[in-house]
Design a protein around this motif. Sequence first.
Motif, PDB file in Angstrom:
ATOM      1  N   MET A  90      76.863  15.104 -39.968  1.00  0.00           N
ATOM      2  CA  MET A  90      76.995  15.871 -38.754  1.00  0.00           C
ATOM      3  C   MET A  90      78.472  16.181 -38.537  1.00  0.00           C
ATOM      4  O   MET A  90      79.325  15.315 -38.687  1.00  0.00           O
ATOM      5  CB  MET A  90      76.434  15.078 -37.566  1.00  0.00           C
ATOM      6  N   THR A  91      78.759  17.407 -38.171  1.00  0.00           N
ATOM      7  CA  THR A  91      80.126  17.828 -37.905  1.00  0.00           C
ATOM      8  C   THR A  91      80.508  17.473 -36.471  1.00  0.00           C
ATOM      9  O   THR A  91      79.681  17.531 -35.573  1.00  0.00           O
ATOM     10  CB  THR A  91      80.252  19.349 -38.100  1.00  0.00           C
ATOM     11  N   GLN A  92      81.748  17.114 -36.283  1.00  0.00           N
ATOM     12  CA  GLN A  92      82.247  16.794 -34.953  1.00  0.00           C
ATOM     13  C   GLN A  92      83.260  17.847 -34.530  1.00  0.00           C
ATOM     14  O   GLN A  92      83.974  18.409 -35.364  1.00  0.00           O
ATOM     15  CB  GLN A  92      82.905  15.426 -34.933  1.00  0.00           C
ATOM     16  N   ILE A  93      83.319  18.102 -33.223  1.00  0.00           N
ATOM     17  CA  ILE A  93      84.332  18.990 -32.673  1.00  0.00           C
ATOM     18  C   ILE A  93      85.017  18.283 -31.506  1.00  0.00           C
ATOM     19  O   ILE A  93      84.460  17.352 -30.923  1.00  0.00           O
ATOM     20  CB  ILE A  93      83.742  20.337 -32.202  1.00  0.00           C
ATOM     21  N   THR A  94      86.196  18.734 -31.208  1.00  0.00           N
ATOM     22  CA  THR A  94      86.932  18.213 -30.056  1.00  0.00           C
ATOM     23  C   THR A  94      87.095  19.352 -29.068  1.00  0.00           C
ATOM     24  O   THR A  94      87.555  20.438 -29.439  1.00  0.00           O
ATOM     25  CB  THR A  94      88.316  17.699 -30.493  1.00  0.00           C
ATOM     26  N   VAL A  95      86.713  19.099 -27.833  1.00  0.00           N
ATOM     27  CA  VAL A  95      86.777  20.126 -26.797  1.00  0.00           C
ATOM     28  C   VAL A  95      87.614  19.594 -25.644  1.00  0.00           C
ATOM     29  O   VAL A  95      87.223  18.618 -24.990  1.00  0.00           O
ATOM     30  CB  VAL A  95      85.364  20.495 -26.294  1.00  0.00           C
ATOM     31  N   PRO A  96      88.743  20.221 -25.385  1.00  0.00           N
ATOM     32  CA  PRO A  96      89.539  19.776 -24.234  1.00  0.00           C
ATOM     33  C   PRO A  96      88.891  20.254 -22.927  1.00  0.00           C
ATOM     34  O   PRO A  96      88.491  21.410 -22.819  1.00  0.00           O
ATOM     35  CB  PRO A  96      90.898  20.451 -24.453  1.00  0.00           C
ATOM     36  N   ILE A  97      88.736  19.325 -21.988  1.00  0.00           N
ATOM     37  CA  ILE A  97      88.206  19.685 -20.666  1.00  0.00           C
ATOM     38  C   ILE A  97      89.063  19.017 -19.603  1.00  0.00           C
ATOM     39  O   ILE A  97      89.672  17.969 -19.850  1.00  0.00           O
ATOM     40  CB  ILE A  97      86.723  19.285 -20.502  1.00  0.00           C
ATOM     41  N   PRO A  98      89.112  19.610 -18.427  1.00  0.00           N
ATOM     42  CA  PRO A  98      89.899  19.023 -17.346  1.00  0.00           C
ATOM     43  C   PRO A  98      89.380  17.630 -16.966  1.00  0.00           C
ATOM     44  O   PRO A  98      88.182  17.341 -17.103  1.00  0.00           O
ATOM     45  CB  PRO A  98      89.700  19.998 -16.182  1.00  0.00           C
ATOM     46  N   ASP A  99      90.282  16.789 -16.508  1.00  0.00           N
ATOM     47  CA  ASP A  99      89.932  15.412 -16.145  1.00  0.00           C
ATOM     48  C   ASP A  99      88.793  15.354 -15.125  1.00  0.00           C
ATOM     49  O   ASP A  99      87.911  14.503 -15.231  1.00  0.00           O
ATOM     50  CB  ASP A  99      91.149  14.678 -15.577  1.00  0.00           C
TER      51      ASP A  99
END
Length: 65
Positions: A1-10
């Motif tokens: 499975m591929t992983q992604i990183t998604v920046p989101i506000p705190d």
Amino acid sequence: MTQITVPIPDEQLQELHEKANRLGVSIELLARIGIESILVDLAEDFEKASGYVLKKNAELYKRLA
């Protein structure tokens, strides 16, 4: 499975943690469910739109065949 990183506000991350805790699931599962929901909705919208176009133009398609 591929992983992604998604920046989101705190504050959104905090909301996700709270909702995941209330539902008794991990934040990762909650995110995957959200993504799957979007994909299903888009697929259903496409099905409806294509069905409408095919039905609307059925006579034209018959004449062109």
